[in-house]
Design a protein around this motif. Structure first.
Motif, PDB file in Angstrom:
ATOM      1  N   ALA A  87       0.826  -1.206   0.000  1.00  0.00           N
ATOM      2  CA  ALA A  87       0.000   0.000   0.000  1.00  0.00           C
ATOM      3  C   ALA A  87       0.860   1.255   0.000  1.00  0.00           C
ATOM      4  N   ASP A  88       1.914   1.257   0.794  1.00  0.00           N
ATOM      5  CA  ASP A  88       2.803   2.415   0.847  1.00  0.00           C
ATOM      6  C   ASP A  88       3.446   2.676  -0.505  1.00  0.00           C
ATOM      7  N   ALA A  89       3.858   1.605  -1.193  1.00  0.00           N
ATOM      8  CA  ALA A  89       4.473   1.766  -2.519  1.00  0.00           C
ATOM      9  C   ALA A  89       3.464   2.307  -3.527  1.00  0.00           C
ATOM     10  N   LEU A  90       2.212   1.836  -3.460  1.00  0.00           N
ATOM     11  CA  LEU A  90       1.193   2.305  -4.391  1.00  0.00           C
ATOM     12  C   LEU A  90       0.817   3.759  -4.127  1.00  0.00           C
ATOM     13  N   ILE A  91       0.946   4.188  -2.886  1.00  0.00           N
ATOM     14  CA  ILE A  91       0.600   5.568  -2.544  1.00  0.00           C
ATOM     15  C   ILE A  91       1.770   6.513  -2.806  1.00  0.00           C
ATOM     16  N   GLU A  92       2.918   6.185  -2.289  1.00  0.00           N
ATOM     17  CA  GLU A  92       4.065   7.094  -2.338  1.00  0.00           C
ATOM     18  C   GLU A  92       4.871   6.987  -3.634  1.00  0.00           C
ATOM     19  N   GLY A  93       4.807   5.831  -4.285  1.00  0.00           N
ATOM     20  CA  GLY A  93       5.540   5.691  -5.539  1.00  0.00           C
ATOM     21  C   GLY A  93       7.030   5.548  -5.370  1.00  0.00           C
ATOM     22  N   HIS A  94       7.456   4.789  -4.378  1.00  0.00           N
ATOM     23  CA  HIS A  94       8.884   4.572  -4.200  1.00  0.00           C
ATOM     24  C   HIS A  94       9.449   3.842  -5.425  1.00  0.00           C
ATOM     25  N   PRO A  95      10.486   4.384  -6.067  1.00  0.00           N
ATOM     26  CA  PRO A  95      11.069   3.683  -7.212  1.00  0.00           C
ATOM     27  C   PRO A  95      11.608   2.321  -6.785  1.00  0.00           C
ATOM     28  N   PRO A  96      11.265   1.261  -7.510  1.00  0.00           N
ATOM     29  CA  PRO A  96      11.771  -0.052  -7.120  1.00  0.00           C
ATOM     30  C   PRO A  96      13.262  -0.172  -7.385  1.00  0.00           C
ATOM     31  N   THR A  97      13.917  -0.994  -6.588  1.00  0.00           N
ATOM     32  CA  THR A  97      15.316  -1.314  -6.889  1.00  0.00           C
ATOM     33  C   THR A  97      15.337  -2.187  -8.135  1.00  0.00           C
ATOM     34  N   PRO A  98      16.490  -2.293  -8.795  1.00  0.00           N
ATOM     35  CA  PRO A  98      16.561  -3.200  -9.951  1.00  0.00           C
ATOM     36  C   PRO A  98      16.129  -4.617  -9.600  1.00  0.00           C
ATOM     37  N   GLU A  99      16.471  -5.066  -8.409  1.00  0.00           N
ATOM     38  CA  GLU A  99      16.086  -6.415  -7.998  1.00  0.00           C
ATOM     39  C   GLU A  99      14.567  -6.519  -7.829  1.00  0.00           C
ATOM     40  N   GLN A 100      13.949  -5.493  -7.228  1.00  0.00           N
ATOM     41  CA  GLN A 100      12.500  -5.514  -7.052  1.00  0.00           C
ATOM     42  C   GLN A 100      11.778  -5.452  -8.391  1.00  0.00           C
ATOM     43  N   ARG A 101      12.287  -4.603  -9.321  1.00  0.00           N
ATOM     44  CA  ARG A 101      11.657  -4.517 -10.636  1.00  0.00           C
ATOM     45  C   ARG A 101      11.766  -5.850 -11.365  1.00  0.00           C
ATOM     46  N   ALA A 102      12.941  -6.471 -11.310  1.00  0.00           N
ATOM     47  CA  ALA A 102      13.138  -7.757 -11.986  1.00  0.00           C
ATOM     48  C   ALA A 102      12.205  -8.817 -11.403  1.00  0.00           C
ATOM     49  N   LYS A 103      12.046  -8.813 -10.079  1.00  0.00           N
ATOM     50  CA  LYS A 103      11.169  -9.784  -9.429  1.00  0.00           C
ATOM     51  C   LYS A 103       9.718  -9.574  -9.848  1.00  0.00           C
ATOM     52  N   GLY A 104       9.293  -8.314  -9.897  1.00  0.00           N
ATOM     53  CA  GLY A 104       7.926  -8.018 -10.308  1.00  0.00           C
ATOM     54  C   GLY A 104       7.663  -8.393 -11.755  1.00  0.00           C
ATOM     55  N   GLU A 105       8.630  -8.117 -12.620  1.00  0.00           N
ATOM     56  CA  GLU A 105       8.462  -8.448 -14.024  1.00  0.00           C
ATOM     57  C   GLU A 105       8.432  -9.956 -14.235  1.00  0.00           C
ATOM     58  N   GLU A 106       9.242 -10.681 -13.494  1.00  0.00           N
ATOM     59  CA  GLU A 106       9.229 -12.137 -13.595  1.00  0.00           C
ATOM     60  C   GLU A 106       7.886 -12.699 -13.133  1.00  0.00           C
ATOM     61  N   ARG A 107       7.276 -12.073 -12.136  1.00  0.00           N
ATOM     62  CA  ARG A 107       5.970 -12.515 -11.676  1.00  0.00           C
ATOM     63  C   ARG A 107       4.924 -12.365 -12.784  1.00  0.00           C
ATOM     64  N   VAL A 108       4.981 -11.259 -13.518  1.00  0.00           N
ATOM     65  CA  VAL A 108       4.038 -11.050 -14.612  1.00  0.00           C
ATOM     66  C   VAL A 108       4.285 -12.064 -15.726  1.00  0.00           C
ATOM     67  N   ILE A 109       5.545 -12.300 -16.066  1.00  0.00           N
ATOM     68  CA  ILE A 109       5.877 -13.276 -17.110  1.00  0.00           C
ATOM     69  C   ILE A 109       5.376 -14.664 -16.711  1.00  0.00           C
ATOM     70  N   ARG A 110       5.585 -15.035 -15.464  1.00  0.00           N
ATOM     71  CA  ARG A 110       5.126 -16.340 -14.989  1.00  0.00           C
ATOM     72  C   ARG A 110       3.597 -16.432 -15.046  1.00  0.00           C
ATOM     73  N   SER A 111       2.919 -15.344 -14.705  1.00  0.00           N
ATOM     74  CA  SER A 111       1.463 -15.335 -14.770  1.00  0.00           C
ATOM     75  C   SER A 111       0.973 -15.525 -16.199  1.00  0.00           C
ATOM     76  N   GLY A 112       1.687 -14.912 -17.148  1.00  0.00           N
ATOM     77  CA  GLY A 112       1.320 -15.082 -18.543  1.00  0.00           C
ATOM     78  C   GLY A 112       1.439 -16.524 -18.998  1.00  0.00           C
ATOM     79  N   ARG A 113       2.487 -17.192 -18.568  1.00  0.00           N
ATOM     80  CA  ARG A 113       2.671 -18.598 -18.929  1.00  0.00           C
ATOM     81  C   ARG A 113       1.597 -19.471 -18.301  1.00  0.00           C
ATOM     82  N   GLU A 114       1.260 -19.179 -17.036  1.00  0.00           N
ATOM     83  CA  GLU A 114       0.217 -19.947 -16.364  1.00  0.00           C
ATOM     84  C   GLU A 114      -1.139 -19.703 -17.020  1.00  0.00           C
TER      85      GLU A 114
END
Length: 313
Positions: free
Chosen positions: A194-221
Motif C-alpha cells: 500500500a505504501d508503494a502504491l501511494i508514495e511511488g517509491h522507485p523499485p530497486t533493480p532487484e524488485q523490478r526484476a522480481k515483479g516483471e518475472e511474476r508477470v511473465i510467470r502469470s502469462g505462462r500460467e
C-alpha cells in the motif's frame, strides 16, 4: 489540419512469452499495415493516449488523465528508457485548448511513463524519440474511476484544440482490450504494498526484476489454463471495435466501471485510451473511416490484442 488515428494494444510480455508463430505472423502483418499507414500519413505531431502501471502515477495524486509538456520513460520490461520528444509548444496549446473547453485537465511538466507509452512509439516509429509527441496519461487501473463519458469529453476537447494547430496530427491509442493481468490494488493491500502504491517509491533493480518475472510467470500460467484470471472476452472486445468503426462513440457513455471490469477484466479500462483517440479524430475531422482492423485473443500476452487505423474524411 488533417487527422488520423491508430489503435495498438501493448503487452509487457511481447518477446518474452510469445504465442505460436502463426499468431505472431498475423500480428506482425497488422502492425506492418499500421506502420505503412503512418508513413503515408506522415504525421507532424502524435498525440499519444496511454495508461500507466504504477510507474509514474500513484495514489498520492491520481488524476483521471494528465497531459505532459515533458516526459521520460523508465524502461520497464525491456522497453526504451529516456526522454520522449515532446513538442512542448503543441502540448501547452492543447492543454490550454482543453481547459478552455471546460474539461479539467491535469498538466505535468515532468511526467514519468512506462511501457504503455514507450512500446507503441518503439513498435510504430522505431524509438521513443523519433517523432514529436504530446503524451496524455489516461488512468485505467487505479480505482475509483470516473464515467467513460468524461474520457470521451477529453478526447473531443483535445481533437477540437488540435484542429487549431494546422498540423497533420495522429491520435495514437495504446492499451490492451479485455485483459486481467496481476496488477496490484490498494484495497486490502499489505502495508508495504500500500505504501508503494501511494508514495511511488522507485523499485530497486532487484524488485523490478522480481515483479516483471511474476508477470511473465502469470502469462505462462494463463496461457496454460492454470491461472485464476478473468478470461479474455472477444465478444466484448469486438463490440468495442464495432462502435469505434461505426463512429458510435456516444454508446460508450452507458458503459459502467463495474460492467467493464466484469466483462473485460481488471485492466479493461485501458480501452479508455481508444475511446479518447477516436473521439479526438471525430472532433478534429467531423467524420472518419476505419481503414484497417485486426483483432486476436492472445492468452500468452494476457490480452485481447487489436490494431486499427482510421483517417478523417
Amino acid at each position: 489540419m488533417t487527422a488520423a488515428a491508430v489503435g495498438l494494444s501493448h503487452s509487457p510480455l511481447i518477446g518474452k512469452n510469445d504465442p505460436a508463430p502463426g499468431v505472431l505472423a498475423r500480428v506482425d502483418q497488422a502492425v506492418g499495415t499500421a506502420r505503412d499507414f503512418i508513413r503515408d500519413f506522415d504525421p507532424e505531431l502524435v498525440v499519444l493516449y496511454a495508461p500507466d502501471h504504477y510507474n509514474g502515477f500513484f495514489y498520492k495524486e491520481m488524476p483521471p488523465f494528465c497531459l505532459a509538456t515533458e516526459a521520460h520513460a523508465v524502461g520497464d520490461f525491456g522497453s526504451a528508457a529516456g526522454p520522449l520528444s515532446v513538442d512542448t509548444d503543441a502540448a501547452k496549446a492543447l492543454a490550454q485548448g482543453v481547459l478552455d473547453r471546460g474539461v479539467d485537465l491535469t498538466v505535468s511538466a515532468r511526467m514519468t511513463v512506462d511501457h504503455g507509452f514507450a512500446q507503441p512509439l518503439e513498435v510504430l516509429f522505431g524509438g521513443i524519440d523519433r517523432v514529436p509527441v504530446v503524451p496524455v496519461f489516461v488512468n485505467g487501473v487505479a480505482t475509483p474511476l470516473g464515467p467513460v463519458s468524461r474520457i470521451r469529453a477529453l478526447g473531443t476537447a483535445v481533437g477540437e484544440a488540435a484542429a487549431e494547430l494546422d498540423k497533420r496530427v495522429l491520435f495514437l491509442a495504446s492499451g490492451g482490450l479485455s485483459h486481467d493481468p496481476p496488477v496490484p490494488v490498494l484495497e486490502g493491500a499489505p502495508p508495504r504494498v500500500a505504501d508503494a502504491l501511494i508514495e511511488g517509491h522507485p523499485p530497486t533493480p532487484e524488485q523490478r526484476a522480481k515483479g516483471e518475472e511474476r508477470v511473465i510467470r502469470s502469462g505462462r500460467e494463463y496461457a496454460a489454463g492454470s491461472a485464476d484470471m478473468i478470461p479474455i472476452n472477444p465478444g466484448w472486445d469486438n463490440r468495442l471495435l464495432d462502435h469505434l468503426e461505426k463512429g458510435e462513440l456516444t454508446e460508450f457513455d452507458s458503459w459502467t466501471v463495474e460492467g467493464m471490469a466484469q466483462e473485460g477484466g481488471g485492466s479493461a479500462h485501458e480501452v479508455r485510451t481508444w475511446i479518447a483517440a477516436y473521439a479526438s479524430l471525430a472532433a478534429a475531422s467531423g467524420a472518419y473511416e476505419m481503414t484497417s482492423r485486426f483483432y486476436e485473443a492472445i492468452p500468452a500476452w494476457i490480452a485481447g490484442f487489436a490494431v486499427t487505423t482510421a483517417k478523417g474524411r
